[in-house]
Design a protein around this motif. Sequence first.
Motif, PDB file in Angstrom:
ATOM      1  N   GLY A 211       0.810  -1.207   0.000  1.00 57.12           N
ATOM      2  CA  GLY A 211       0.000   0.000   0.000  1.00 57.12           C
ATOM      3  C   GLY A 211       0.850   1.267   0.000  1.00 57.12           C
ATOM      4  N   ASN A 212       0.469   2.198  -0.845  1.00 54.71           N
ATOM      5  CA  ASN A 212       1.166   3.471  -0.935  1.00 54.71           C
ATOM      6  C   ASN A 212       0.387   4.511  -0.113  1.00 54.71           C
ATOM      7  OD1 ASN A 212       1.965   6.118  -1.873  1.00 54.71           O
ATOM      8  ND2 ASN A 212       3.042   5.074  -3.522  1.00 54.71           N
ATOM      9  N   PRO A 213       0.969   5.003   0.988  1.00 48.19           N
ATOM     10  CA  PRO A 213       0.245   5.947   1.862  1.00 48.19           C
ATOM     11  C   PRO A 213      -0.233   7.197   1.134  1.00 48.19           C
ATOM     12  CG  PRO A 213       2.247   5.159   2.926  1.00 48.19           C
ATOM     13  CD  PRO A 213       2.315   4.703   1.508  1.00 48.19           C
ATOM     14  N   ILE A 214       0.584   7.704   0.220  1.00 45.45           N
ATOM     15  CA  ILE A 214       0.212   8.942  -0.480  1.00 45.45           C
ATOM     16  C   ILE A 214      -1.013   8.709  -1.371  1.00 45.45           C
ATOM     17  CG2 ILE A 214       0.980  10.663  -2.148  1.00 45.45           C
ATOM     18  CD1 ILE A 214       3.801  10.282  -1.133  1.00 45.45           C
ATOM     19  N   ILE A 215      -0.943   7.630  -2.167  1.00 41.34           N
ATOM     20  CA  ILE A 215      -2.060   7.333  -3.077  1.00 41.34           C
ATOM     21  C   ILE A 215      -3.332   7.031  -2.294  1.00 41.34           C
ATOM     22  CG2 ILE A 215      -2.916   5.720  -4.799  1.00 41.34           C
ATOM     23  CD1 ILE A 215      -0.104   5.451  -5.854  1.00 41.34           C
ATOM     24  N   GLU A 216      -3.209   6.238  -1.237  1.00 44.33           N
ATOM     25  CA  GLU A 216      -4.386   5.885  -0.445  1.00 44.33           C
ATOM     26  C   GLU A 216      -4.986   7.117   0.229  1.00 44.33           C
ATOM     27  OE1 GLU A 216      -3.334   2.790   2.227  1.00 44.33           O
ATOM     28  OE2 GLU A 216      -3.199   1.250   0.666  1.00 44.33           O
ATOM     29  N   THR A 217      -4.136   8.031   0.671  1.00 42.84           N
ATOM     30  CA  THR A 217      -4.639   9.271   1.267  1.00 42.84           C
ATOM     31  C   THR A 217      -5.390  10.106   0.252  1.00 42.84           C
ATOM     32  OG1 THR A 217      -2.786   9.336   2.832  1.00 42.84           O
ATOM     33  CG2 THR A 217      -3.985  11.390   2.449  1.00 42.84           C
ATOM     34  N   ILE A 218      -4.846  10.160  -0.970  1.00 43.43           N
ATOM     35  CA  ILE A 218      -5.482  10.952  -2.029  1.00 43.43           C
ATOM     36  C   ILE A 218      -6.846  10.376  -2.398  1.00 43.43           C
ATOM     37  CG2 ILE A 218      -5.332  11.607  -4.458  1.00 43.43           C
ATOM     38  CD1 ILE A 218      -2.323  11.890  -4.071  1.00 43.43           C
ATOM     39  N   ILE A 219      -6.910   9.049  -2.605  1.00 44.48           N
ATOM     40  CA  ILE A 219      -8.175   8.447  -3.068  1.00 44.48           C
ATOM     41  C   ILE A 219      -9.247   8.463  -1.984  1.00 44.48           C
ATOM     42  CG2 ILE A 219      -6.983   6.993  -4.738  1.00 44.48           C
ATOM     43  CD1 ILE A 219      -7.279   4.649  -2.858  1.00 44.48           C
ATOM     44  N   VAL A 220      -8.850   8.625  -0.727  1.00 44.69           N
ATOM     45  CA  VAL A 220      -9.829   8.745   0.352  1.00 44.69           C
ATOM     46  C   VAL A 220     -10.174  10.211   0.605  1.00 44.69           C
ATOM     47  CG1 VAL A 220     -10.239   8.399   2.815  1.00 44.69           C
ATOM     48  CG2 VAL A 220      -9.153   6.593   1.476  1.00 44.69           C
TER      49      VAL A 220
END
Length: 305
Positions: free
Chosen positions: A82-91
């Motif tokens: 899991g990529n924290p940056i991408i997951e933060t963006i998509i949420v």
Amino acid sequence: MIKKWSFLSLVVGLFAILAGCEPLLVLDPKGPQAETTANVIWISIATMAIVVAAVFGLMAYVVFKYRASKQSEDYEPPHIEGNPIIETIIVAIPVIIIIFLSIVTVKSTYEVEATPKGYEDQKPLIVYASSSDWKWHFSYPEENIETVNYLYIPTDRALEFRLYSYGPITSFWIPQLGGQKYAMSDMITTLHLAADVPGEYMGRNANFSGKGFAENIFHVKAMSPEEFDKWVEDVKANAEPLTEEKFDELLKPGHLGQLTFSGTHLGFLPPPEGHHHGSHETNDDEHGSEHAHAHEDVDTDHSGH
């Protein structure tokens, strides 16, 4: 080639049909409440369009960048946690969109429920709008007149509609003046509107109420205050009085044309006295006294006849 030309013909034909269509009434506002609603619709459309454009843009980028022909035959994609940056963006992005639209919706809801902007210090024209199968009855208590299936209103004046029903639940809606609101048999709901532009508008019941629902419409005409006052005087002088027997006939299921009466049915068949949803608490006593005064006027009118 045949499929290609068929598809192009279909697209051209569709655009030709859409070009000849009238503009959506809710996006052609003629009053402050309707303008607020139209603005919310446009904001929602723009927000959704941005989301759709971004999604399709990312999809096109990913499909092009990671297309199979670009990689060697023995290529194996790396295993990625899991990529924290991408997951933060998509949420975060959906949450921000929901918060934004929620603020816009709540703010606009309070605006359309209140007296229209610019009319706060003005005494509204009160109209009792009651529905029956399948017609609309409009009672003007201060003017002591009543119409069926048509509504005349003055421009540049606050309008306060008090809605209720003599049958199933209906929904009062004039798309170019404001949103819809339910009319029920055991309570009064209040709708605040105003017309800025003279003209003729369509009104209807927007809630399915049986086999006659499709024709449960009414005509609305906005005119200058001077024209409205002249119309009221003409009705008082020439229209036949509304009797209890006549009103009982009007309540029978069926369709009617446009009718006009002097006097209203509020004196012998008053509206429900339960909760007034949408009315201002500070004006309840004033409205109650106006209602009682209207009943006295109607009783006096009928006693004279």
